[in-house]
Design an enzyme around this catalytic site. Structure first.
Site, PDB file in Angstrom:
ATOM      1  N   ARG A  95       0.865  -1.176   0.000  1.00 53.95           N
ATOM      2  CA  ARG A  95       0.000   0.000   0.000  1.00 53.95           C
ATOM      3  C   ARG A  95       0.904   1.230   0.000  1.00 53.95           C
ATOM      4  NH1 ARG A  95      -3.840   2.459   4.677  1.00 53.95           N
ATOM      5  NH2 ARG A  95      -4.650   4.120   3.378  1.00 53.95           N
ATOM      6  N   HIS A 184      -7.590   7.340   0.190  1.00 56.81           N
ATOM      7  CA  HIS A 184      -8.550   6.245   0.449  1.00 56.81           C
ATOM      8  C   HIS A 184      -9.069   5.653  -0.871  1.00 56.81           C
ATOM      9  CE1 HIS A 184      -9.841   8.307   4.505  1.00 56.81           C
ATOM     10  NE2 HIS A 184      -8.792   7.517   4.693  1.00 56.81           N
ATOM     11  N   GLU A 388      -9.493  -3.194   2.547  1.00 57.41           N
ATOM     12  CA  GLU A 388      -8.407  -2.663   1.724  1.00 57.41           C
ATOM     13  C   GLU A 388      -7.401  -3.739   1.332  1.00 57.41           C
ATOM     14  OE1 GLU A 388      -7.315   1.595   2.357  1.00 57.41           O
ATOM     15  OE2 GLU A 388      -8.508   1.328   4.167  1.00 57.41           O
TER      16      GLU A 388
END
Ligand code: ADP
Length: 402
Positions: A95, A184, A388
């Site tokens: 990420r 996000h 996620e």
């Protein structure tokens, strides 16, 4: 294939190991307090199943390299590990907070991607170096394993200039890339995809407003499956009221605080990021504590909920105007998924715009994705749990061609 998902922060590494076909989480964990006197690793194997097993290690963890080595040792542990050897990890997904204008999708990591991440450090001076640390360490430990970067900003690269430009001298955009990026993105994209499934329509035909309310909060206007506006800005500070972040304030506040309080810019930045939002208004940033205090008569706690939900409603109105036609409003993340009061307050007064909540469905407790609007609502309202890590795993499969 086993996928290793890594979210590397300045003093932490959050991770999951996911089996790609079945999308089963084999292990999930967190290394914390890297570089402090005593570090901590918490690893859970087979989370959420009857075989769930949690273990905690507390020991000094000098840097990300030692942290990652500890994770690998735990995952390959002879008794409780979930893999025999590191070679069983087929791909690693990272990420990454800020991809700037360089990335509009996930990328297989090579030297050029690393260079671009380094170039974007000025845009995310706290986050990108930590993400890069995680990538470098993983590339050293797994030199042969494909690695993919999944960016928080990438989904929003479809925003048109009218939405991403700030009305400041244009040269600042040309020279320093000062603009709205949004964050996000992985979460907004994931819940949008799930929502399209529930609406039984291709995502490319869906107009949605996705509302991510966690510690960080953001809202995205999605037109025909593409992000066309979002509330977070050049940094993750703008927009909605968050746990400890202010969201929108008058930019002249900086000068006021400097002139009247003698505060330096760094202190003002810390105040807006760490001491504001719900915490600034009522001293608490966990919504569960805030509701409890409000129920016991704490007026500031009540006010904090009012300020937050009013701001959310204001943005909902703005994004409805941006889209014109809205098929669905989606609530997600810690507060969005679990808090019927915040959802109801945020939607209050929008009935005239065709947004009607079903109170009973709103209060139903469930971990499932679900519709909570009434039968007469023109705009359907959903609660969709975000995930996620799973979103990153799916992105990886796409980048690496399954
Ligand atoms: P992060 O942005 O750190 O990923 P989360 O999505 O986990 O955050 O959301 C954290 C927020 O969710 C906290 O404010 C917490 O109070 C809130 N939250 C979690 N569970 C509930 C619940 N049952 N009711 C209300 N708020 C909740």
């Amino acid at each position: 294939m086993k996928l290793f998902i890594v979210n590397s922060g300045s003093s932490s590494i959050k991770y999951q190991v996911i089996e790609s076909g079945s999308e089963t989480v084999l292990a999930a964990g967190l290394v914390e307090r890297i570089g402090e006197v005593c570090g901590r690793l918490k690893n859970t194997v087979h989370p959420g199943t009857k075989d769930e097993l949690e273990m905690v290690v507390e020991q000094p963890i000098a840097d990300h390299q030692s942290g990652m080595e500890l994770v690998i040792a735990t995952l390959t542990d002879k008794t409780n590990g979930i893999i025999g050897h590191v070679s069983e990890i087929g791909a690693i997904g990272h990420r990454v907070v800020h991809g700037g204008e360089d990335f509009s999708g996930s990328m297989r990591i090579d030297e050029s991607v690393i260079k671009a991440l380094e170039r974007n450090i000025p845009l995310a001076p706290l986050h990108n170096p930590a993400n890069l640390d995680g990538i470098r360490v993983a590339m050293e430990i797994f030199p042969q394993t494909p690695q993919v970067a999944v960016f928080d900003t990438a989904f929003h690269q479809t925003m048109p200039p009218r939405a991403f430009l700030y009305a400041i001298p244009y040269e600042l955009y040309q020279t320093d890339r000062v603009r709205r990026y949004g964050f996000h993105g992985t979460s907004h994209r994931f819940v949008a995809g799930e929502c399209a499934r529930l609406l039984d329509k291709p995502l490319t035909e869906c107009n949605l407003i996705t509302v991510h309310l966690g510690n960080g909060c953001s809202m995205t206007a999605i037109e025909n499956g593409r992000s066309v506006d979002t509330s977070l800005g050049m940094t993750p500070l703008e927009g909605l009221v968050m746990g400890t972040r202010s969201g929108d304030v008058d930019p002249a506040l900086h000068l006021f605080l400097k002139q009247n309080k003698g505060m330096e810019l760094e202190a003002i930045d810390a105040l807006l990021n760490k001491e504001s939002g719900l915490k600034g208004l009522c001293g608490m940033n966990d919504m569960r504590d805030i509701h409890k205090a409000a129920a016991e008569g704490n007026a500031r706690a009540k006010l904090a909920v009012e300020v937050q939900t009013y701001r959310t409603r204001k943005y909902l109105g703005a994004f409805m105007a941006v889209l014109g036609r809205v098929d669905g409003i989606v609530f997600t993340a810690g507060i969005g998924e679990n808090d019927p009061i915040v959802r109801a307050e945020s939607l209050k007064g929008l009935e005239a715009f065709g947004v009607r909540l079903d109170p009973e469905r709103n209060w139903l407790r469930s971990r499932e994705a679900r519709c909570i609007s009434g039968p007469d609502s023109m705009v359907r309202i959903f609660v969709i749990p975000t995930n996620e890590e799973l979103a990153i795993a799916r992105e990886m499969a796409q980048v690496l061609g399954d």
